[in-house]
Motif scaffolding. Structure first.
Motif, mmCIF file in Angstrom:
data_model
loop_
_atom_site.group_PDB
_atom_site.id
_atom_site.type_symbol
_atom_site.label_atom_id
_atom_site.label_comp_id
_atom_site.label_asym_id
_atom_site.label_seq_id
_atom_site.Cartn_x
_atom_site.Cartn_y
_atom_site.Cartn_z
ATOM 1 N N ALA A 1 8.932 1.139 -11.296
ATOM 2 C CA ALA A 1 9.240 2.326 -10.329
ATOM 3 C C ALA A 1 9.383 1.680 -8.926
ATOM 4 C CB ALA A 1 8.500 3.532 -10.701
ATOM 5 N N ARG A 2 10.321 1.785 -8.231
ATOM 6 C CA ARG A 2 10.237 1.703 -6.740
ATOM 7 C C ARG A 2 9.475 2.488 -5.945
ATOM 8 N NH1 ARG A 2 16.570 0.591 -5.282
ATOM 9 N NH2 ARG A 2 17.190 -0.384 -7.129
ATOM 10 N N LYS A 3 8.748 2.041 -4.765
ATOM 11 C CA LYS A 3 7.895 2.795 -3.852
ATOM 12 C C LYS A 3 8.781 3.096 -2.872
ATOM 13 C CE LYS A 3 3.235 2.208 -4.726
ATOM 14 N NZ LYS A 3 1.840 1.999 -4.090
ATOM 15 N N ILE A 4 9.247 4.386 -2.575
ATOM 16 C CA ILE A 4 9.815 4.789 -1.460
ATOM 17 C C ILE A 4 8.764 5.267 -0.191
ATOM 18 C CG2 ILE A 4 11.248 6.612 -0.408
ATOM 19 C CD1 ILE A 4 12.416 6.972 -3.347
ATOM 20 N N PRO A 5 9.030 4.584 1.000
ATOM 21 C CA PRO A 5 7.890 4.982 1.825
ATOM 22 C C PRO A 5 8.042 6.129 2.308
ATOM 23 C CG PRO A 5 9.810 3.444 2.754
ATOM 24 C CD PRO A 5 9.881 3.767 1.211
ATOM 25 N N ASP A 6 6.634 6.948 2.663
ATOM 26 C CA ASP A 6 6.974 8.358 2.791
ATOM 27 C C ASP A 6 6.744 8.449 4.363
ATOM 28 O OD1 ASP A 6 6.260 10.962 3.025
ATOM 29 O OD2 ASP A 6 4.103 10.658 2.634
ATOM 30 N N ASP B 1 4.518 4.129 10.156
ATOM 31 C CA ASP B 1 4.001 4.046 11.609
ATOM 32 C C ASP B 1 4.915 4.560 12.502
ATOM 33 O OD1 ASP B 1 2.088 2.229 10.696
ATOM 34 O OD2 ASP B 1 3.282 0.460 10.840
ATOM 35 N N PRO B 2 4.029 5.430 13.540
ATOM 36 C CA PRO B 2 4.998 6.253 14.504
ATOM 37 C C PRO B 2 5.251 5.175 15.454
ATOM 38 C CG PRO B 2 2.567 6.276 14.774
ATOM 39 C CD PRO B 2 2.739 5.668 13.507
ATOM 40 N N GLU B 3 6.554 5.651 16.254
ATOM 41 C CA GLU B 3 7.052 4.677 17.340
ATOM 42 C C GLU B 3 6.061 4.666 18.469
ATOM 43 O OE1 GLU B 3 10.788 5.043 19.270
ATOM 44 O OE2 GLU B 3 11.571 5.765 17.084
ATOM 45 N N PRO B 4 5.665 3.410 19.125
ATOM 46 C CA PRO B 4 4.882 3.392 20.242
ATOM 47 C C PRO B 4 5.476 4.044 21.478
ATOM 48 C CG PRO B 4 5.895 1.326 19.878
ATOM 49 C CD PRO B 4 6.442 2.365 18.849
ATOM 50 N N ALA B 5 4.506 4.685 22.185
ATOM 51 C CA ALA B 5 5.024 5.396 23.337
ATOM 52 C C ALA B 5 5.603 4.310 24.390
ATOM 53 C CB ALA B 5 3.549 6.122 24.045
ATOM 54 N N LYS B 6 6.452 5.064 25.223
ATOM 55 C CA LYS B 6 7.186 4.319 26.026
ATOM 56 C C LYS B 6 6.269 4.117 27.287
ATOM 57 C CE LYS B 6 11.648 5.521 24.618
ATOM 58 N NZ LYS B 6 13.095 6.068 25.074
ATOM 59 N N CYS B 7 6.591 3.162 28.127
ATOM 60 C CA CYS B 7 5.824 2.668 29.188
ATOM 61 C C CYS B 7 6.085 3.837 30.482
ATOM 62 C CB CYS B 7 6.226 1.493 29.995
ATOM 63 S SG CYS B 7 5.318 0.931 31.375
ATOM 64 N N PRO B 8 5.472 4.569 31.164
ATOM 65 C CA PRO B 8 5.584 5.461 32.147
ATOM 66 C C PRO B 8 6.181 4.855 33.466
ATOM 67 C CG PRO B 8 3.399 5.342 32.071
ATOM 68 C CD PRO B 8 4.094 4.309 30.916
ATOM 69 N N THR B 9 6.055 3.625 33.497
ATOM 70 C CA THR B 9 6.663 3.016 34.654
ATOM 71 C C THR B 9 8.058 2.537 34.687
ATOM 72 O OG1 THR B 9 4.547 1.941 35.191
ATOM 73 C CG2 THR B 9 6.428 1.121 36.443
#
Length: 62
Positions: free
Chosen positions: A5-10, A15-23
């Motif tokens: 059976a194939r594993k479907i990523p949950d 992994d969440p997207e990294p936060a953007k640089c505030p500058t």
């Protein structure tokens, strides 16, 4: 012959997207106004590497 059976990523555990640089707001570049002459008139803008994130666009970690 059994088929694995194939594993479907949950999406909740991905992994969440990294936060953007505030500058630089995630672009990795910042703009500076260029002034010339004795009266220091503005002639345009020059882009350069963001020194807070070193051009990666991700929020710096302390």
């Amino acid at each position: 012959m059994a088929v694995a059976a194939r594993k479907i990523p949950d999406p909740l555990t991905a992994d969440p997207e990294p936060a953007k640089c505030p500058t630089c707001h995630g672009s990795g570049e910042v703009s500076r106004t260029v002034r010339v002459g004795r009266k220091r008139r503005t002639v345009g803008q020059q882009t350069g590497l963001c020194l807070a994130c070193l051009g990666s666009g991700e929020a710096p970690t302390d």
